[in-house]
Motif scaffolding. Sequence first.
Motif, PDB file in Angstrom:
ATOM      1  N   ALA A   1     -38.273  12.627 -18.588  1.00 58.81           N
ATOM      2  CA  ALA A   1     -38.377  12.004 -17.260  1.00 58.81           C
ATOM      3  C   ALA A   1     -39.780  11.485 -16.990  1.00 58.81           C
ATOM      4  CB  ALA A   1     -37.970  13.003 -16.185  1.00 58.81           C
TER       5      ALA A   1
ATOM      6  N   TYR B   1     -41.151   9.303 -13.942  1.00 55.21           N
ATOM      7  CA  TYR B   1     -41.019  10.372 -12.950  1.00 55.21           C
ATOM      8  C   TYR B   1     -42.329  11.164 -12.906  1.00 55.21           C
ATOM      9  CZ  TYR B   1     -35.938   9.601 -12.954  1.00 55.21           C
ATOM     10  OH  TYR B   1     -34.693   9.065 -12.829  1.00 55.21           O
TER      11      TYR B   1
ATOM     12  N   ASN C   1     -33.042  18.902 -13.167  1.00 55.66           N
ATOM     13  CA  ASN C   1     -33.716  17.698 -13.640  1.00 55.66           C
ATOM     14  C   ASN C   1     -32.799  16.835 -14.497  1.00 55.66           C
ATOM     15  OD1 ASN C   1     -35.985  18.575 -12.337  1.00 55.66           O
ATOM     16  ND2 ASN C   1     -37.016  19.311 -14.171  1.00 55.66           N
TER      17      ASN C   1
ATOM     18  N   LEU D   1     -31.906  13.141 -13.374  1.00 57.23           N
ATOM     19  CA  LEU D   1     -32.218  12.046 -14.285  1.00 57.23           C
ATOM     20  C   LEU D   1     -30.961  11.279 -14.659  1.00 57.23           C
ATOM     21  CD1 LEU D   1     -34.373  10.633 -15.996  1.00 57.23           C
ATOM     22  CD2 LEU D   1     -33.917  12.302 -17.817  1.00 57.23           C
TER      23      LEU D   1
ATOM     24  N   VAL E   1     -35.445   9.440  -8.622  1.00 57.81           N
ATOM     25  CA  VAL E   1     -36.738  10.064  -8.872  1.00 57.81           C
ATOM     26  C   VAL E   1     -36.690  11.537  -8.585  1.00 57.81           C
ATOM     27  CG1 VAL E   1     -39.175  10.092  -8.204  1.00 57.81           C
ATOM     28  CG2 VAL E   1     -37.931   7.929  -8.345  1.00 57.81           C
ATOM     29  N   ILE E   2     -37.261  12.351  -9.486  1.00 58.95           N
ATOM     30  CA  ILE E   2     -37.312  13.799  -9.298  1.00 58.95           C
ATOM     31  C   ILE E   2     -38.332  14.105  -8.197  1.00 58.95           C
ATOM     32  CG2 ILE E   2     -37.897  15.994 -10.368  1.00 58.95           C
ATOM     33  CD1 ILE E   2     -36.979  14.928 -12.993  1.00 58.95           C
TER      34      ILE E   2
END
Length: 275
Positions: free
Chosen positions: A196, A202, A265, A269, A274-275
């Motif tokens: 990510a 990210y 996550n 993803l 967006v994390i």
Amino acid sequence: MLIEEITEFLATYFFSGYTIVNTIIYGLILVIAIFGIIKLFDYYKINPTDLILPLIPFVFLGSGVRALVDNGIYSYNWFLITPGIYFIVGGLTIATLIFSIYLERWKSVDFRYTLFIIGMIIAISNLININNFNLIAMAQVLIIWILFTTIFAVLTKFLSFFDINLPLFDISDYRGKINLSIISAHLLDASTTFIAVDYYGYFEQHILPDYIYNLSGTAITLFPLKIIVISISLYIIDKYIDNEIIAGTLKLAVFILGLAPGIRNLLTLAIGVVI
């Protein structure tokens, strides 16, 4: 005035992402919760490591809710994001566990099966709300995760075969499934962060990994960091904690602390936000 100050304090330190203050407080809450869970396991005579598999659906539940919040499917509020969602899911898990134990005593149904099935039903009902998957991103994460887990497993078998031990690292402890499963869970977390952050733009929310990432310029540093920190933790648990329930509870906690953010996550993803 006092209420406004309290509200502002909470908004600043608890509802605006991770800070040093709330990280420390959340850690203290986790420690207190672990002691309470140890008492629960001791009261019902449960081996905590027996719950690693049955609790996976509940981990998917908490992580799935967080991913759906990120995607805007669920509303954004403290109770549906980390750590609020884990407090809620944790309470639900404990209630289901107690129910499963009493059902076993009443109907002789293994409580682990009941716990797993109820968790699966709830988790699936949540995950069906996901209707968009980035299969390429998922494949990248899973390939990296399988690769690093395989390398670690092969390396430990190799060192064990030649009776080689490293400082603070007992290779023989990884012959069983428990410790290897814990390491694998954290390698999943490292894999999701690496893909990510390095390939999808990210960013890392947590303080220590973000600091290390800024120093090195790549999230691949999480792999050795995870292996070193978790291996030392497992070494200390295995060497210095004789009580089976305490040791098992700590291992279960370490397992969940790796698997939960890893799944969250991965799902986030895969959904493409967006994390």
